[in-house]
Write an enzyme that holds these catalytic residues in place. Structure first.
Site, PDB file in Angstrom:
ATOM      1  N   GLN A  99       0.866  -1.179   0.000  1.00 36.12           N
ATOM      2  CA  GLN A  99       0.000   0.000   0.000  1.00 36.12           C
ATOM      3  C   GLN A  99       0.903   1.228   0.000  1.00 36.12           C
ATOM      4  O   GLN A  99       1.634   1.477   0.947  1.00 36.12           O
ATOM      5  CB  GLN A  99      -0.917   0.019   1.215  1.00 36.12           C
ATOM      6  CG  GLN A  99      -1.922   1.168   1.173  1.00 36.12           C
ATOM      7  CD  GLN A  99      -2.725   1.269   2.451  1.00 36.12           C
ATOM      8  OE1 GLN A  99      -2.195   1.598   3.506  1.00 36.12           O
ATOM      9  NE2 GLN A  99      -4.016   0.986   2.353  1.00 36.12           N
ATOM     10  N   TYR A 169      -6.166  10.797   3.476  1.00 36.71           N
ATOM     11  CA  TYR A 169      -4.745  10.891   3.199  1.00 36.71           C
ATOM     12  C   TYR A 169      -4.559  11.954   2.105  1.00 36.71           C
ATOM     13  O   TYR A 169      -5.520  12.571   1.663  1.00 36.71           O
ATOM     14  CB  TYR A 169      -4.192   9.526   2.780  1.00 36.71           C
ATOM     15  CG  TYR A 169      -3.942   8.581   3.942  1.00 36.71           C
ATOM     16  CD1 TYR A 169      -4.893   8.400   4.945  1.00 36.71           C
ATOM     17  CD2 TYR A 169      -2.761   7.853   4.045  1.00 36.71           C
ATOM     18  CE1 TYR A 169      -4.672   7.536   6.004  1.00 36.71           C
ATOM     19  CE2 TYR A 169      -2.532   6.986   5.108  1.00 36.71           C
ATOM     20  CZ  TYR A 169      -3.493   6.829   6.085  1.00 36.71           C
ATOM     21  OH  TYR A 169      -3.261   5.981   7.139  1.00 36.71           O
ATOM     22  N   ARG A 346     -10.145  -7.296   9.847  1.00 38.18           N
ATOM     23  CA  ARG A 346     -10.285  -7.776  11.220  1.00 38.18           C
ATOM     24  C   ARG A 346     -10.550  -9.277  11.300  1.00 38.18           C
ATOM     25  O   ARG A 346     -10.063  -9.949  12.216  1.00 38.18           O
ATOM     26  CB  ARG A 346     -11.412  -7.015  11.917  1.00 38.18           C
ATOM     27  CG  ARG A 346     -11.086  -5.572  12.235  1.00 38.18           C
ATOM     28  CD  ARG A 346     -12.329  -4.786  12.586  1.00 38.18           C
ATOM     29  NE  ARG A 346     -13.233  -4.669  11.452  1.00 38.18           N
ATOM     30  CZ  ARG A 346     -14.440  -4.118  11.498  1.00 38.18           C
ATOM     31  NH1 ARG A 346     -14.891  -3.643  12.647  1.00 38.18           N
ATOM     32  NH2 ARG A 346     -15.185  -4.023  10.413  1.00 38.18           N
TER      33      ARG A 346
END
Length: 391
Positions: A99, A169, A346
């Site tokens: 990423q 971001y 998760r």
């Protein structure tokens, strides 16, 4: 279209053993900004557990692009460790993505020792400093840094580059009208606000060609007033698709700066999160504004599906469905609805071998309880606290 999520797949020039993706969730295992054995083991757990593609998060393109100091800045001094990580993942039969991004206003300038940058000047709730407005010279430098980072990751053996264009971001801050108040060619119209994301994707594609797949993480909705809306996110996705620079899109939501729980859904671990932060931030979280930072949203399986279907209906690009995917029938339904990959976070932190379990029909669903107490552990080694409590 193959409807079997466990069937082999192609992502650009990359062949994957199946259509499952370990989503980028910061691992907290690079205390000196270098790849560690712990970081490698973190990814080997999910690739040995059956995932087709694991994503290393978060790889910064520049020192001021880190969210905080304990992150990897891609360059010659981190190349050897990144190569070792990629080789280890490949030995398990999986592929590896990096990423790639610049944290923009989400960066903690006090931790990094470098002033954070955004589309427009703004106060930072993380560092209690002012975030600077990126200049033309900054944006030229940053675009070149994306290119250099992409080339380094290809040299390291990474199969996929995920360009981070969500969560407030840097690129996302230009897209959000509430964060971008510029009057120059980078602000105003959607096309202007999308300019940086498109410029970066074009520059990276021109640099690496077909040496790796290129994807982008984009927003379905930022979840705050002045953020990227579903309509704007889809308009941005159309522009990216028309440019022909990407092999797929991963759809996400929420803002790490303004509304993080819009992405995570489920329990809001306010006490644990505050305890993990520096004193000024802890005090700030006790104010009315701070208490509203971690809103609580009920968890539901595949909670972004309705918005993601609008993207699926409007685009021909391969799409990765993200957001509360825990069940085999959810994954199968995603394939039936035309999505090409499913991304999980998760659920795999709770059970790194979940894909093998689902593929082997030994269970129908993951056992993650969506308490989100894993969120604050990113500063001390991302982990599921429930595992230790139930061992």
């Amino acid at each position: 279209m193959v409807n079997d999520v466990f069937a082999p797949a192609t992502l650009g020039p990359v062949k994957l053993r199946n259509r499952t993706v370990k989503a980028a969730t910061f691992e907290g295992r690079a205390p000196n900004g270098q790849v560690t054995d712990g970081l490698i083991d973190y990814h080997l757990a999910v690739t040995r557990g059956g995932v087709g593609l694991t994503t290393v998060a978060y790889l910064a393109i520049a020192p001021e692009g880190r969210t905080h100091a304990e992150q990897i800045v891609v360059g010659e001094d981190t190349l050897a460790g990144l190569t070792r990580l990629a080789e280890a993942v490949h030995e398990t039969g999986a592929a590896v993505a990096g990423q790639v991004g610049h944290a923009g206003p989400v960066a903690n300038g006090r931790s990094n020792g470098v002033r954070a940058l955004s589309a427009s000047r703004m106060p930072s709730p993380l560092s209690m400093q002012m975030v600077g407005s990126a200049s033309e010279q900054d944006l030229t430098r940053i675009t070149k840094a994306y290119v250099a980072t992409a080339r380094t990751l290809v040299r390291a053996g990474f199969d996929v580059l995920e360009l981070h264009m969500a969560h407030s971001y840097l690129i996302s801050s230009f897209l959000a009208p509430g964060l971008n108040r510029r009057k120059d060619r980078w602000g105003g119209s959607t096309e202007n606000r999308a300019r940086l994301g498109r410029q970066v994707a074009r520059a990276v594609r021109d640099e690496i060609g077909s040496d790796a797949a290129i994807t982008a993480k984009v927003s379905l909705s930022d979840g705050f007033k002045g953020g990227v809306t579903t309509d704007a996110g889809l308009e941005f996705a159309h522009l990216l698709e028309a440019d022909g620079t990407l092999d797929a899109l991963q759809m996400s939501g929420g803002s790490s700066l303004m509304n993080p729980m819009y992405l995570f859904r489920g329990g809001a671990p306010v006490k644990e999160f505050a305890a993990s932060m520096p004193l000024p931030v802890r005090l700030g979280m006790k104010t009315p504004m701070g208490k509203g930072f971690m809103k609580e949203y009920d968890f539901e399986e595949a909670y972004f599906l309705d918005k993601a279907l609008r993207f699926r209906e409007g685009l021909s690009l391969p799409l990765m469905l993200l957001g509360g995917i825990n069940r085999r029938d959810t994954m199968e339904n995603a394939m039936a609805l035309g999505f090409d990959f499913v991304a999980m976070g998760r659920a795999l932190l709770r059970e790194p071998d979940l894909v093998n379990k689902l593929q082997g029909s030994t269970q129908e669903a993951g056992i993650c309880i969506h308490c989100n107490r894993c969120m604050p552990t990113i500063y001390s080694g991302t982990r599921c606290p429930v595992i230790a409590e139930t061992a």
